[in-house]
Write a protein that holds these residues in place. Structure first.
Motif, PDB file in Angstrom:
ATOM      1  N   GLN A  28     -12.452  18.541   1.363  1.00 33.13           N
ATOM      2  CA  GLN A  28     -11.546  17.391   1.392  1.00 33.13           C
ATOM      3  C   GLN A  28     -12.284  16.123   1.789  1.00 33.13           C
ATOM      4  O   GLN A  28     -12.098  15.072   1.211  1.00 33.13           O
ATOM      5  CB  GLN A  28     -10.383  17.610   2.371  1.00 33.13           C
ATOM      6  N   ALA A  29     -13.143  16.264   2.799  1.00 30.61           N
ATOM      7  CA  ALA A  29     -13.823  15.075   3.331  1.00 30.61           C
ATOM      8  C   ALA A  29     -14.639  14.370   2.256  1.00 30.61           C
ATOM      9  O   ALA A  29     -14.748  13.141   2.262  1.00 30.61           O
ATOM     10  CB  ALA A  29     -14.715  15.474   4.506  1.00 30.61           C
ATOM     11  N   GLU A  30     -15.198  15.131   1.309  1.00 31.45           N
ATOM     12  CA  GLU A  30     -16.076  14.489   0.323  1.00 31.45           C
ATOM     13  C   GLU A  30     -15.309  13.613  -0.677  1.00 31.45           C
ATOM     14  O   GLU A  30     -15.901  12.808  -1.382  1.00 31.45           O
ATOM     15  CB  GLU A  30     -16.915  15.532  -0.428  1.00 31.45           C
ATOM     16  N   HIS A  31     -13.973  13.785  -0.736  1.00 34.99           N
ATOM     17  CA  HIS A  31     -13.178  12.996  -1.687  1.00 34.99           C
ATOM     18  C   HIS A  31     -13.208  11.510  -1.368  1.00 34.99           C
ATOM     19  O   HIS A  31     -13.218  10.675  -2.261  1.00 34.99           O
ATOM     20  CB  HIS A  31     -11.705  13.428  -1.638  1.00 34.99           C
ATOM     21  N   ALA A  63     -18.380  10.133   6.599  1.00 38.68           N
ATOM     22  CA  ALA A  63     -17.487   9.073   7.093  1.00 38.68           C
ATOM     23  C   ALA A  63     -16.108   9.648   7.408  1.00 38.68           C
ATOM     24  O   ALA A  63     -15.501   9.353   8.450  1.00 38.68           O
ATOM     25  CB  ALA A  63     -17.373   7.957   6.055  1.00 38.68           C
ATOM     26  N   SER A  64     -15.610  10.492   6.510  1.00 42.07           N
ATOM     27  CA  SER A  64     -14.291  11.099   6.718  1.00 42.07           C
ATOM     28  C   SER A  64     -14.291  12.005   7.947  1.00 42.07           C
ATOM     29  O   SER A  64     -13.398  11.928   8.794  1.00 42.07           O
ATOM     30  CB  SER A  64     -13.886  11.900   5.471  1.00 42.07           C
ATOM     31  N   TRP A  65     -15.306  12.865   8.037  1.00 43.66           N
ATOM     32  CA  TRP A  65     -15.349  13.830   9.148  1.00 43.66           C
ATOM     33  C   TRP A  65     -15.520  13.107  10.483  1.00 43.66           C
ATOM     34  O   TRP A  65     -14.828  13.418  11.459  1.00 43.66           O
ATOM     35  CB  TRP A  65     -16.473  14.844   8.908  1.00 43.66           C
ATOM     36  N   ASP A  66     -16.418  12.114  10.525  1.00 39.14           N
ATOM     37  CA  ASP A  66     -16.650  11.398  11.775  1.00 39.14           C
ATOM     38  C   ASP A  66     -15.393  10.663  12.232  1.00 39.14           C
ATOM     39  O   ASP A  66     -15.027  10.688  13.395  1.00 39.14           O
ATOM     40  CB  ASP A  66     -17.789  10.376  11.607  1.00 39.14           C
ATOM     41  N   LYS A  67     -14.721  10.030  11.289  1.00 42.16           N
ATOM     42  CA  LYS A  67     -13.598   9.176  11.673  1.00 42.16           C
ATOM     43  C   LYS A  67     -12.278   9.940  11.777  1.00 42.16           C
ATOM     44  O   LYS A  67     -11.449   9.641  12.635  1.00 42.16           O
ATOM     45  CB  LYS A  67     -13.460   8.041  10.643  1.00 42.16           C
TER      46      LYS A  67
END
Lengths: 429, 429
Positions: free
Chosen positions: A259-262, A300-304
């Protein structure tokens, strides 16, 4: 990345913040979009061509340039390497089978009072599918939107897709060939949505518009809700994985990253009853991330927005999951059924350790267009129903009208609607 | 009143104008509504009380005044004259039975590839129903909105209704008692919709909002689409009567007037193959109109929006009806089935000479909340589905994943989504 634990005193406050967090962009495009819609409505193709030249750097000439032809789609399909062609066909066949089984049944019965009642389902005449240009132009999305429309019985299926500088994605064209799309127009943005809803000299109007798009497209659909039918407003993708400590941390890390890579605004959440397993997954996310061509979005998604929630017992998980009402929920345990039975709000559920979410994005069969942003509380994934409508019907005879007509007269009179009462009274006397 | 005839050369031009005529008010309330929504969201009950004092001339004090109690509803019910109470109960029972039969079935099956697939339906947790104040405060509308929600399984059913100067309609309260409404709040307008969608300190938020309202209410629902689920935007009521010359002109005149009396913007259309019958109906409309307490609305509607279309043969009627896609269609002929089979776009159909539309407004059972303004092309009457949502599910085992997993990997790689591919690959190795 946020780490939560249900045994910490501040858990409820932090979890409530997570539930209420809106990851959506709040760009204010309403007035710009209203202006585009008004101009396309008034000036039709001319306005569409102007916006396309401005936004997509593509000149729509008076002859053929407006459309991508069926021949171009077939050529794109023929040029695919065989394995990819087979994968597209397998996906299409499985999506078709699942959605065929979804077709609603008509009703027609006569009740104890002698009243014939029922409902008939039918397809809309024409549907428009928006396919974004650039990075988010996915052939799988085309299949997931187009096949339910065709299965529903839509006679005319129209795709609009921007082709910046004239470029289009050959995989999308191949998917359009497989799905049986009837028309493809090289237009995008709010101007494409306006052309589909109002119609232009060249483009006949449609009844329903579905498909993902940027903020302008989403706002245009929202403003045209009621002029046409639209699918649910879509936000960034989400996954919630509920996993015990018996999973391979690498598998779960890959699921979270899928999901995060989207999108940097996507959200991946793990709920586990094993704190050490949670740490292992966190490590594997970090390692796998650096090997991805999509690392930038994923990290970016995972960190935030990434979250790991440690619970004392997985029995706590369904209540948390129901508040999150996530788009995708994985139940990575040996026996997922007890957890599944307590899930009330989720877009789609992936049961057991061997069902990665990605299988649902492509080939499982159910639709991958699913409610995001907690909308699974009140809305469902795309289905044949989004391209159909129901007509109810009633048939009375003198006896049945004599049985229930007087009650209608009493209510009409009480509501101060005498012509309603009269239309029944006349038939009773 | 407009007279058309399909054998006149200007018919198509005039009919096209009729089809495209939007009878909706075009008042621009968007920015006013956006402001109300923002203030209620930020300041909650305080803002709601201020708007209620200003618009409804009603002061919401800190104690009990905000709500109408269950006891007040039961008292209103007990005070009804018995015939009216029985009528309300008959209507409720028939609406309940029809909607219970509408409940969708879950799916759960394993396909040839060994993949378990399915979908489960569930109700939303909470629904809000808007009930207008004043003239348009109909007990039948309360039943038609509340009963499907309760049949769907909604746990918390909330009504908001303005009580100008503190006055409420006892029939509506009695209907709320019959339908089992859980909460009634004395608030209305866009501020009520905002309170339902966002929640306030006193009023917990809901997931779906339905029910008719004025322009402010409709615009508030439209702006909150996506924050909550909403029903279709409703416009003025419509009836299309398709009748041969064998009907009693008085019956058909009453049917046409039963829509016209709702609203000066309502529309009544007759299609007949008997020009002389058309003239008789026109005469009877005029005579009956002057006997109605609702004469003003009825005459304004009929004069401005009424239409009689003479066709050479009733076989021409379905094609015209499909273009009009009317809310209500009556087929006043001996054998309505052949015409009915050709109708593709209609909200609800009333079959035969003994089925006046008004029977469907009150006691037949199907919902009277129906698509208007040609929206029957793509939308349906209110149903239990408006208060439910569907969760799809997928369960794979190692064998079935080995069968269809490689196709998912191929497609994920082609779409440039490596973590998607990885999540499947890891489980296959």
């Amino acid at each position: 990345m946020l780490r939560l634990s249900t045994d910490k005193p501040d858990f409820e406050a932090k979890f409530a913040r997570l539930v209420n967090d809106r990851r959506e962009s709040v760009s204010d495009v309403a007035s710009t979009v209203a202006d585009i819609l008004a101009r396309v409505r008034a000036r039709g193709d001319e306005a569409v061509a102007e916006y396309t030249a401005r936004f997509d750097k593509y000149t729509l000439a008076d002859d053929g340039d407006w459309r991508i032809t069926a021949t171009q789609c077939r050529d794109a399909y023929d040029a695919l390497e065989p394995a990819l062609r087979d994968a597209l066909e397998l996906a299409a066949a499985r999506i078709r089978a699942y959605h065929e089984d979804q077709l609603p049944k008509d009703r027609d019965f006569t009740d104890a009072a002698g009243v014939r009642l029922g409902a008939r389902w039918g397809a809309v005449d024409a549907a428009g599918l928006y396919v974004p240009g650039g990075r988010a132009s996915y052939p799988s999305s085309l299949l997931m939107n187009a096949i339910p429309a065709k299965v529903a019985g839509v006679r005319r299926l129209v795709v609009t897709t921007p082709t910046p500088k004239g470029e289009s994605n050959p995989l999308v064209l191949a998917a359009a060939h497989v799905a049986g799309v009837d028309e493809i127009w090289r237009i995008g943005g709010a101007q494409a949505i306006a052309a589909l809803a109002y119609g232009t000299k060249q483009i006949a109007p449609v009844d329903v518009i579905t498909g993902p798009g940027n903020d302008y497209v989403a706002e245009a659909k929202r403003q045209l809700f009621g002029v046409v039918g639209i699918d649910m407003v879509a936000g960034p993708s989400e996954i919630l994985v509920i996993a015990d400590g018996q999973n391979d941390p690498d598998w779960i890390a890959a699921d979270l990253l899928s999901q995060a890579e989207h999108d940097p605004a996507a959200q991946s959440i793990l709920i586990t009853d094993d704190a050490r397993f949670g740490e292992q997954v966190e490590d594997r996310v970090d390692v796998q991330c650096s090997m991805l061509s999509t690392e930038k979005s994923a990290r970016a998604s995972w960190d935030k927005h990434g979250v790991i929630i440690v619970v004392k017992d997985l029995a706590e998980a369904p209540a948390l999951a129901n508040r999150l009402a996530a788009e995708h929920v994985e139940l990575a345990v040996d026996d997922p059924e007890p957890l599944f039975n307590q899930l009330r709000h989720a877009g789609s559920v992936f049961l057991g350790r061997h069902t990665p979410e990605a299988i649902g994005d492509y080939v499982a069969g159910p639709n991958h267009v699913l409610p995001t942003g907690r909308r699974a509380r009140f809305s469902s994934g795309l289905s044949v129903l989004d391209f159909m409508k129901r007509t109810s019907f009633i048939q009375m005879d003198p006896q049945s009208l004599a049985t229930i007509g007087p009650a209608a007269i009493a209510l009409a009179q009480a509501e101060g609607l005498p012509a309603h009462a009269k239309s029944v009274e006349l038939r009773l006397s």
